[in-house]
Design a protein around this motif. Structure first.
Motif, PDB file in Angstrom:
ATOM      1  N   PRO A  30      12.789 -24.772  -5.554  1.00  0.00           N
ATOM      2  CA  PRO A  30      12.422 -25.105  -6.556  1.00  0.00           C
ATOM      3  C   PRO A  30      13.590 -24.478  -7.371  1.00  0.00           C
ATOM      4  N   ASP A  31      14.933 -24.473  -8.296  1.00  0.00           N
ATOM      5  CA  ASP A  31      16.507 -24.332  -7.748  1.00  0.00           C
ATOM      6  C   ASP A  31      17.083 -24.082  -6.949  1.00  0.00           C
ATOM      7  N   THR A  32      17.437 -23.845  -6.005  1.00  0.00           N
ATOM      8  CA  THR A  32      18.060 -23.159  -5.023  1.00  0.00           C
ATOM      9  C   THR A  32      18.571 -24.555  -4.441  1.00  0.00           C
ATOM     10  N   TRP A  33      19.901 -24.506  -4.425  1.00  0.00           N
ATOM     11  CA  TRP A  33      21.172 -24.893  -3.723  1.00  0.00           C
ATOM     12  C   TRP A  33      21.370 -24.780  -2.202  1.00  0.00           C
ATOM     13  N   PHE A  34      21.901 -25.502  -1.737  1.00  0.00           N
ATOM     14  CA  PHE A  34      22.488 -24.695  -0.444  1.00  0.00           C
ATOM     15  C   PHE A  34      23.750 -25.842   0.580  1.00  0.00           C
ATOM     16  N   VAL A  35      24.893 -25.469   0.398  1.00  0.00           N
ATOM     17  CA  VAL A  35      26.357 -25.972   0.879  1.00  0.00           C
ATOM     18  C   VAL A  35      26.578 -25.738   1.738  1.00  0.00           C
ATOM     19  N   GLU A  36      25.694 -26.698   2.766  1.00  0.00           N
ATOM     20  CA  GLU A  36      26.536 -26.243   4.527  1.00  0.00           C
ATOM     21  C   GLU A  36      27.434 -26.162   5.237  1.00  0.00           C
ATOM     22  N   GLY A  37      28.014 -25.694   5.786  1.00  0.00           N
ATOM     23  CA  GLY A  37      29.134 -26.008   6.336  1.00  0.00           C
ATOM     24  C   GLY A  37      29.136 -26.546   7.834  1.00  0.00           C
ATOM     25  N   ARG A  38      30.070 -26.770   8.596  1.00  0.00           N
ATOM     26  CA  ARG A  38      30.335 -26.894  10.109  1.00  0.00           C
ATOM     27  C   ARG A  38      29.835 -26.449  10.814  1.00  0.00           C
ATOM     28  N   ARG A  39      28.939 -27.362  11.838  1.00  0.00           N
ATOM     29  CA  ARG A  39      29.340 -26.335  12.680  1.00  0.00           C
ATOM     30  C   ARG A  39      30.164 -26.491  14.206  1.00  0.00           C
ATOM     31  N   GLU A  40      31.599 -25.224  13.370  1.00  0.00           N
ATOM     32  CA  GLU A  40      32.224 -25.205  14.299  1.00  0.00           C
ATOM     33  C   GLU A  40      33.536 -23.669  14.625  1.00  0.00           C
ATOM     34  N   SER A  41      34.338 -23.785  14.821  1.00  0.00           N
ATOM     35  CA  SER A  41      35.654 -22.358  14.612  1.00  0.00           C
ATOM     36  C   SER A  41      36.107 -23.272  13.783  1.00  0.00           C
ATOM     37  N   PHE A  42      37.257 -22.188  13.147  1.00  0.00           N
ATOM     38  CA  PHE A  42      38.059 -22.334  12.019  1.00  0.00           C
ATOM     39  C   PHE A  42      38.435 -23.431  12.999  1.00  0.00           C
TER      40      PHE A  42
END
Ligand SMILES: [Zn+2]
Length: 303
Positions: A30-42
């Motif tokens: 509820p009310d909570t949002w996730f922005v997932e990055g890649r499982r990589e290095s830069f």
């Protein structure tokens, strides 16, 4: 040369796709949002989008936990937040002083920005050199990025924002100053880089693996339902902390044993990685880096 320049200028998709982090917030509670990055290095392909950020849409406005690796990321994150709510941003937190977590701060200059005192000090001290190394690793994604240190000190205390009862905890295991936020209203634990999940942990500033493990034991005692790691997928099964403890214990034991046997750093870097960690991304790469950071200390302790 002229023809090439004309061709690239005439290709609209080329310009439109460049430097687009494709940030897609996903509602996870509820009310909570996730922005997932890649499982990589830069890399110059991912532009530093290897990090998770998250936000809560409270009654008062949006609370954001971490701002990403660049000014462009911060700006695109702001647009992504605006795509799910028209509420204003009311608070921004930096979990710690690693560049992928705070170099988006510039895009939130009009919002109160808080971090632990130790994090703010580290950003002031090391921010520029972190930004320079990210420029080297990711290139033009970083253009226009400057260090914007947090202006407010966050203490380990409880605070209610827009109906969400937030508990802030101060740890040290990953960098010496690591902020964790528990939303007691929803049971979501924003763990920052104190927890990596399915992605190998990084150790350049850790005060010690034993210290980190002690703090993870404390974290495991908290009453939470969902854990958002700093890197890697959402954990809804209370599995991430166990994986961290297991992997940290293995690194610790491996380096101790190697030091007792008198192995050289190069020999230690080549040691096999226990197959039970095979599913964790970047284990070989990060193990090598961790040996470089930590092995001299283990050698000293062995003699
Ligand atoms: Zn970190």
């Amino acid at each position: 040369m002229i023809l090439l320049a004309l061709l690239s200028a005439a290709s609209p998709s080329h310009g439109a796709e460049r430097f687009d982090y494709q940030l897609k917030p996903r509602q996870i509670a509820p009310d909570t949002w996730f922005v997932e990055g890649r499982r990589e290095s830069f890399s110059k392909t991912n532009g530093g989008n290897i990090v998770n950020v998250a936000f809560i849409v409270t009654d008062e406005g949006v609370v954001l936990f971490d701002t990403g690796p660049s000014r462009r990321f911060g700006e695109q994150l702001r647009l992504a937040i605006a795509s799910v709510t028209d509420k204003p941003l009311v608070r921004v937190f930096n979990s710690h002083a690693h560049p992928d977590h705070f170099l988006g701060n510039q895009a939130f200059a009009d919002v109160p920005l808080s971090a632990l005192a130790g994090t703010a000090a580290q950003i002031r001290q090391n921010g520029d050199s972190f930004a320079t190394s990210l420029y080297d690793l990711t290139g033009d994604w970083m253009r226009g990025t400057e260090v914007a240190p947090p202006g407010e000190v966050q203490r380990a205390e409880r605070e209610t924002i827009g109906g969400h009862r937030l508990r802030f905890l101060a740890f040290e295991g990953h960098t010496g100053a690591d902020l964790v936020m528990l939303d007691e209203t929803t049971g979501v634990l924003f763990a920052g880089d104190l927890v990596f999940y399915q992605r190998a942990l990084t150790t350049p500033q850790t005060p010690g693996l034993g210290h980190w493990r002690d703090e993870l034991e404390q974290l495991a005692q908290l009453d939470y339902r969902l854990l958002l790691p700093g890197h890697g997928p959402l954990d809804s099964e209370r599995a991430a902390i166990g994986q961290m403890l297991d992997y940290l214990a293995w690194i610790d034991a491996t380096l101790s044993r190697a030091a007792t046997l008198g192995l050289t750093m190069t020999e230690v870097m080549a040691l096999p990685i226990d197959p039970r960690f095979a599913a964790i991304s970047l284990t070989r790469y990060e193990f090598g880096r961790s040996v470089a950071h930590l092995y001299p200390g283990y050698e000293e302790a062995a003699f």
